[in-house]
Motif scaffolding. Sequence first.
Motif, PDB file in Angstrom:
ATOM      1  N   GLN A  15      34.571  54.955  45.387  1.00 48.77           N
ATOM      2  CA  GLN A  15      35.488  54.850  44.255  1.00 48.77           C
ATOM      3  C   GLN A  15      36.938  55.102  44.641  1.00 48.77           C
ATOM      4  O   GLN A  15      37.844  54.508  44.068  1.00 48.77           O
ATOM      5  N   GLY A  16      37.183  55.917  45.635  1.00 55.56           N
ATOM      6  CA  GLY A  16      38.553  56.239  46.035  1.00 55.56           C
ATOM      7  C   GLY A  16      39.336  55.039  46.535  1.00 55.56           C
ATOM      8  O   GLY A  16      40.551  54.971  46.347  1.00 55.56           O
ATOM      9  N   ILE A  17      38.667  54.077  47.146  1.00 49.53           N
ATOM     10  CA  ILE A  17      39.362  52.909  47.682  1.00 49.53           C
ATOM     11  C   ILE A  17      39.931  52.071  46.539  1.00 49.53           C
ATOM     12  O   ILE A  17      40.933  51.369  46.707  1.00 49.53           O
ATOM     13  N   GLN A  18      39.343  52.162  45.360  1.00 50.65           N
ATOM     14  CA  GLN A  18      39.820  51.419  44.204  1.00 50.65           C
ATOM     15  C   GLN A  18      41.114  52.003  43.643  1.00 50.65           C
ATOM     16  O   GLN A  18      41.768  51.371  42.837  1.00 50.65           O
ATOM     17  N   ARG A  19      41.472  53.190  44.075  1.00 51.06           N
ATOM     18  CA  ARG A  19      42.680  53.854  43.563  1.00 51.06           C
ATOM     19  C   ARG A  19      43.945  53.487  44.329  1.00 51.06           C
ATOM     20  O   ARG A  19      45.034  53.846  43.908  1.00 51.06           O
ATOM     21  N   LEU A  20      43.792  52.816  45.461  1.00 52.99           N
ATOM     22  CA  LEU A  20      44.978  52.448  46.232  1.00 52.99           C
ATOM     23  C   LEU A  20      45.799  51.432  45.456  1.00 52.99           C
ATOM     24  O   LEU A  20      45.283  50.411  45.015  1.00 52.99           O
ATOM     25  N   ASP A  21      47.063  51.742  45.276  1.00 55.60           N
ATOM     26  CA  ASP A  21      47.945  50.874  44.501  1.00 55.60           C
ATOM     27  C   ASP A  21      48.817  50.059  45.456  1.00 55.60           C
ATOM     28  O   ASP A  21      50.024  50.254  45.526  1.00 55.60           O
ATOM     29  N   LYS A  22      48.169  49.188  46.216  1.00 50.03           N
ATOM     30  CA  LYS A  22      48.838  48.309  47.168  1.00 50.03           C
ATOM     31  C   LYS A  22      48.247  46.920  47.024  1.00 50.03           C
ATOM     32  O   LYS A  22      47.077  46.786  46.681  1.00 50.03           O
ATOM     33  N   PRO A  23      49.020  45.901  47.355  1.00 46.68           N
ATOM     34  CA  PRO A  23      48.444  44.551  47.333  1.00 46.68           C
ATOM     35  C   PRO A  23      47.291  44.440  48.332  1.00 46.68           C
ATOM     36  O   PRO A  23      47.373  44.965  49.440  1.00 46.68           O
ATOM     37  N   ARG A  24      46.235  43.762  47.914  1.00 47.21           N
ATOM     38  CA  ARG A  24      45.072  43.587  48.780  1.00 47.21           C
ATOM     39  C   ARG A  24      44.672  42.123  48.829  1.00 47.21           C
ATOM     40  O   ARG A  24      45.114  41.313  48.033  1.00 47.21           O
ATOM     41  N   ASN A  25      43.814  41.811  49.768  1.00 47.17           N
ATOM     42  CA  ASN A  25      43.285  40.449  49.872  1.00 47.17           C
ATOM     43  C   ASN A  25      41.855  40.423  49.342  1.00 47.17           C
ATOM     44  O   ASN A  25      41.315  41.453  48.933  1.00 47.17           O
ATOM     45  N   ASN A  26      41.255  39.251  49.385  1.00 45.92           N
ATOM     46  CA  ASN A  26      39.858  39.037  48.991  1.00 45.92           C
ATOM     47  C   ASN A  26      39.475  39.790  47.709  1.00 45.92           C
ATOM     48  O   ASN A  26      38.617  40.682  47.734  1.00 45.92           O
ATOM     49  N   PRO A  27      40.088  39.421  46.580  1.00 39.67           N
ATOM     50  CA  PRO A  27      39.765  40.142  45.339  1.00 39.67           C
ATOM     51  C   PRO A  27      38.298  40.046  44.938  1.00 39.67           C
ATOM     52  O   PRO A  27      37.811  40.880  44.186  1.00 39.67           O
ATOM     53  N   GLN A  65      34.894  65.201  45.746  1.00 40.03           N
ATOM     54  CA  GLN A  65      35.865  64.448  44.942  1.00 40.03           C
ATOM     55  C   GLN A  65      35.192  63.197  44.372  1.00 40.03           C
ATOM     56  O   GLN A  65      34.368  62.570  45.051  1.00 40.03           O
ATOM     57  N   PRO A  66      35.563  62.784  43.157  1.00 33.95           N
ATOM     58  CA  PRO A  66      34.985  61.548  42.601  1.00 33.95           C
ATOM     59  C   PRO A  66      35.223  60.330  43.501  1.00 33.95           C
ATOM     60  O   PRO A  66      34.397  59.427  43.544  1.00 33.95           O
ATOM     61  N   GLY A  67      36.328  60.316  44.224  1.00 29.95           N
ATOM     62  CA  GLY A  67      36.635  59.192  45.103  1.00 29.95           C
ATOM     63  C   GLY A  67      35.660  59.033  46.251  1.00 29.95           C
ATOM     64  O   GLY A  67      35.550  57.956  46.836  1.00 29.95           O
ATOM     65  N   ALA A  68      34.947  60.090  46.583  1.00 28.20           N
ATOM     66  CA  ALA A  68      33.957  60.014  47.669  1.00 28.20           C
ATOM     67  C   ALA A  68      32.644  59.376  47.211  1.00 28.20           C
ATOM     68  O   ALA A  68      31.824  58.994  48.035  1.00 28.20           O
ATOM     69  N   LEU A  69      32.470  59.230  45.892  1.00 26.79           N
ATOM     70  CA  LEU A  69      31.246  58.627  45.362  1.00 26.79           C
ATOM     71  C   LEU A  69      31.256  57.122  45.577  1.00 26.79           C
ATOM     72  O   LEU A  69      32.303  56.486  45.599  1.00 26.79           O
ATOM     73  N   PHE A  70      30.069  56.540  45.699  1.00 26.01           N
ATOM     74  CA  PHE A  70      29.956  55.096  45.855  1.00 26.01           C
ATOM     75  C   PHE A  70      30.369  54.390  44.570  1.00 26.01           C
ATOM     76  O   PHE A  70      30.167  54.918  43.469  1.00 26.01           O
ATOM     77  N   GLN A  71      30.900  53.194  44.693  1.00 25.41           N
ATOM     78  CA  GLN A  71      31.157  52.347  43.536  1.00 25.41           C
ATOM     79  C   GLN A  71      29.792  52.029  42.921  1.00 25.41           C
ATOM     80  O   GLN A  71      28.874  51.596  43.637  1.00 25.41           O
ATOM     81  N   PRO A  72      29.603  52.227  41.625  1.00 24.58           N
ATOM     82  CA  PRO A  72      28.274  52.062  41.022  1.00 24.58           C
ATOM     83  C   PRO A  72      27.556  50.749  41.349  1.00 24.58           C
ATOM     84  O   PRO A  72      26.363  50.783  41.679  1.00 24.58           O
ATOM     85  N   PRO A  73      28.225  49.586  41.309  1.00 22.42           N
ATOM     86  CA  PRO A  73      27.465  48.357  41.603  1.00 22.42           C
ATOM     87  C   PRO A  73      26.980  48.269  43.059  1.00 22.42           C
ATOM     88  O   PRO A  73      26.095  47.472  43.360  1.00 22.42           O
ATOM     89  N   LEU A  74      27.560  49.088  43.937  1.00 26.21           N
ATOM     90  CA  LEU A  74      27.212  49.024  45.355  1.00 26.21           C
ATOM     91  C   LEU A  74      26.527  50.299  45.839  1.00 26.21           C
ATOM     92  O   LEU A  74      26.347  50.499  47.035  1.00 26.21           O
ATOM     93  N   ALA A  75      26.135  51.130  44.918  1.00 26.34           N
ATOM     94  CA  ALA A  75      25.528  52.411  45.270  1.00 26.34           C
ATOM     95  C   ALA A  75      24.145  52.220  45.882  1.00 26.34           C
ATOM     96  O   ALA A  75      23.411  51.299  45.509  1.00 26.34           O
ATOM     97  N   PRO A  76      23.795  53.068  46.827  1.00 30.53           N
ATOM     98  CA  PRO A  76      22.468  52.974  47.432  1.00 30.53           C
ATOM     99  C   PRO A  76      21.375  53.338  46.442  1.00 30.53           C
ATOM    100  O   PRO A  76      21.576  54.148  45.532  1.00 30.53           O
ATOM    101  N   ARG A  77      20.248  52.723  46.656  1.00 31.98           N
ATOM    102  CA  ARG A  77      19.052  53.070  45.896  1.00 31.98           C
ATOM    103  C   ARG A  77      18.294  54.141  46.668  1.00 31.98           C
ATOM    104  O   ARG A  77      18.515  54.341  47.862  1.00 31.98           O
ATOM    105  N   GLU A  78      17.375  54.774  45.958  1.00 29.34           N
ATOM    106  CA  GLU A  78      16.519  55.761  46.610  1.00 29.34           C
ATOM    107  C   GLU A  78      15.845  55.105  47.810  1.00 29.34           C
ATOM    108  O   GLU A  78      15.420  53.945  47.742  1.00 29.34           O
ATOM    109  N   ARG A  79      15.785  55.795  48.901  1.00 26.92           N
ATOM    110  CA  ARG A  79      15.176  55.356  50.166  1.00 26.92           C
ATOM    111  C   ARG A  79      16.042  54.414  50.987  1.00 26.92           C
ATOM    112  O   ARG A  79      15.619  53.972  52.049  1.00 26.92           O
ATOM    113  N   GLU A  80      17.222  54.047  50.511  1.00 20.74           N
ATOM    114  CA  GLU A  80      18.132  53.283  51.348  1.00 20.74           C
ATOM    115  C   GLU A  80      18.950  54.260  52.183  1.00 20.74           C
ATOM    116  O   GLU A  80      19.345  55.331  51.705  1.00 20.74           O
TER     117      GLU A  80
END
Length: 186
Positions: A15-27, A65-80
Motif C-alpha cells: 500500500q505504501g507504494i500507492q502513496r508516492l506523489d510522482k508521475p509514474r508509467n504503466n498505469p 505501518q499500513p504502507g507495509a501491507l499488501f495491496q488488497p487485490p494482490l494480497a497473498p492467499r493462505e499457503r502462498e
Amino acid sequence: MQKSPGALLIIDQQQGIQRLDKPRNNPGAEKCIAALLEHWRKAGWPLVHIRHISREADSVFAPGQPGALFQPPLAPREREQVLEKNVPDAFINSGLEHWLRVRGLDAVVIVGVASENSVEATARSAGNLGFATTVVEDACYTFAKLDFAGRPRSAEEVHDMAMANLQGEYARVLRADELLADWPTP
C-alpha cells in the motif's frame, strides 16, 4: 502440475507504494499483475509475494505501518509464499534462492515495482545465479526521477532504460500477452 514458465515473483505490491506523489508509467501495471497472479493460481504454478520491510522507522514500509501491507487485490492467499526483504534485491537475506532451489525451480518471472530498483536488482541476481529469468515489462512500473547529471527523466524513460539494461544479458523482457500466449492455462 504442468511445467510453468517459472515461479512468479511479485515485488513490493504494498500500500505504501500507492502513496508516492510522482508521475509514474504503466498505469495498468497492477491490473496486469493481478491477471498474471490469477493465471498462476489457476495453473497451480509456484509464486512468491515479496514484501519490502524497511529498516528506517519513518518509512511507509516500516514494520507495523499500513504502507507495509499488501495491496488488497494482490494480497497473498493462505499457503502462498511470502518473503520479506529490506534491500532492493529480493535474493539478499530473504531465503528466496533456497526456496527456489529446494523445489527444483530453475526459472523466475518477475513483476512489480520499481523497474530500475527492486525489479532490476532482483532480475540481475536471478540471471547471475543461473535462473532463466523473464521480466514482464507491462507488469512493472516506476516513477519519474532525476538522472545522475540532475536532468529530469520521465517514468517511461527510467522504465525503458531499466528494461534495456536487463534485456538479453540478465533476462528476457516480454509483455504479458506474449508470455501468456506461450503459457496458456492448462
